[in-house]
Design an enzyme around this catalytic site. Structure first.
Site, PDB file in Angstrom:
ATOM      1  N   LYS A 154      -0.495   4.861   4.524  1.00  0.00           N
ATOM      2  CA  LYS A 154      -1.392   3.935   5.223  1.00  0.00           C
ATOM      3  C   LYS A 154      -0.879   3.686   6.643  1.00  0.00           C
ATOM      4  CE  LYS A 154      -3.876  -0.461   4.725  1.00  0.00           C
ATOM      5  NZ  LYS A 154      -5.174   0.196   5.032  1.00  0.00           N
ATOM      6  N   HIS A 163       0.836  -1.199   0.000  1.00  0.00           N
ATOM      7  CA  HIS A 163       0.000   0.000   0.000  1.00  0.00           C
ATOM      8  C   HIS A 163       0.873   1.251   0.000  1.00  0.00           C
ATOM      9  CE1 HIS A 163      -3.296  -2.712   1.172  1.00  0.00           C
ATOM     10  NE2 HIS A 163      -4.103  -1.754   0.756  1.00  0.00           N
TER      11      HIS A 163
END
Length: 260
Positions: free
Chosen positions: A150, A146
Site C-alpha cells: 500500500k 494494511h
C-alpha cells in the site's frame, strides 16, 4: 442492465470487480481499461488504455474506478465530458485533487469513497456516534494496518475515521497527530492519534480506541478479502446511475442521515 466500465481491470481490485460484475444479474460489462492492453483478450474484455476512447464506444452508464488519485482525477474529467456517472474507490487524494473531482461532479454524479465496504462504513458511522456519547472523558486513537504494497499512509479509511471523530468531538485538523517520537510530553486532551502499520498481505484493518479511566472500548473492522470492497462498489454503481450531478459518498449510498 447497467452498462459498466471498470478501470485498471488487471489490478487487484480490477480483477475482483470484473468477476463480481460478471456474476451480477443487473450489471453488464461494457468495457475496461488497463495499461496491460495485451491481457484484455485473455480476459475476454473489450477496451484499451485510454478511458475516453473506451467510453466513446462503450455506451457506458457508470465507471467504477479503483486506480490512483491522480488517474481518478483524469478519469472523472473524461466521464464529465461524456455524461457518465462514476464510483471512485481510489485513495491518496490531496485537497487539490479532491477539489478537481468535485469540479467534475458538477456535471455528473460521483460517489467518492475511501472505502466502499458496507461494513466499514457502518463502523465509521458508529465511531462518530460513540465519540459523541462518550464525550470529553475519553482519549480517542485510530490504528490501521494494511499490506506492505500500500502506497499511501494513513489509509483513506483511517483519515475518514479521524475526520468524523474530530467533527463529532468539535475538534479540527490541528488536533490530529500522525506520529509520535522522543520526549513528546503528556498527551494533549484534544489530540486524536492516527497510527499506521504496514506488512504482509493484510487486506485492511481499522480500530478506533476510546481510552477512559478504568475502561477501554475498541471498535474494529477487519477485511479478509477484497470482495466486500467490490460488492459495496457495485451497490454504489447501482445507486449513482441516473442520479443528479453531485459529489456523494457511501453514507449517501447507504441512506445514512447526515449527523456531522
Amino acid at each position: 442492465m447497467i452498462r459498466t466500465v471498470i478501470t485498471g481491470v488487471t489490478g487487484r481490485m480490477g480483477g475482483t470487480l470484473l468477476r463480481l460484475v460478471r456474476e451480477s444479474k443487473d450489471l453488464e460489462l461494457a468495457g475496461a481499461t488497463t495499461r496491460q492492453v495485451s491481457r484484455l483478450e485473455s480476459l475476454g474484455v473489450s477496451g484499451g488504455e485510454d478511458l475516453g476512447r473506451v467510453l466513446d464506444t462503450a455506451r457506458a452508464q457508470v465507471v467504477i474506478d479503483f486506480t490512483s488519485a491522480e488517474a481518478s482525477v483524469a478519469h472523472a474529467r473524461q466521464c464529465a465530458e461524456r455524461g457518465v456517472a462514476m464510483v471512485i474507490g481510489s485513495t491518496g487524494f490531496t485537497a487539490e485533487s479532491r477539489a478537481e473531482v468535485a469540479a467534475s461532479a458538477k456535471s455528473i454524479p460521483v460517489v467518492l469513497a475511501p472505502n466502499t465496504s458496507v461494513g466499514v462504513n457502518v463502523v465509521i458511522r458508529m465511531a462518530a456516534e460513540l465519540a459523541r456519547v462518550l464525550g470529553e472523558g475519553y482519549d480517542v486513537e485510530v490504528l490501521e494496518a494494511h499490506h506492505r504494497m500500500k502506497k499511501d499512509a494513513p489509509s483513506g479509511t483511517a483519515l475518514k475515521l479521524a475526520e468524523v471523530l474530530a467533527s463529532a468531538l468539535g475538534r479540527g485538523q490541528d488536533d490530529l497527530t500522525y506520529a509520535r517520537h522522543g520526549q513528546i510530553g503528556a498527551r494533549p486532551k484534544q489530540e486524536i492519534g492516527v497510527q499506521t502499520l504496514r506488512g504482509g498481505d493484510v487486506v485492511g484493518e481499522h480500530t478506533v480506541y476510546y481510552f477512559g479511566e478504568g475502561e477501554r472500548i475498541e471498535l474494529t473492522h477487519r477485511a479478509t478479502n477484497r470482495d466486500q470492497f467490490g460488492l459495496g462498489a457495485l451497490r454504489a454503481a447501482r445507486w449513482v446511475t441516473g442520479r443528479s450531478p453531485g459529489l456523494y459518498d457511501m453514507a449517501d449510498v447507504l441512506g445514512f442521515q447526515r449527523t456531522s
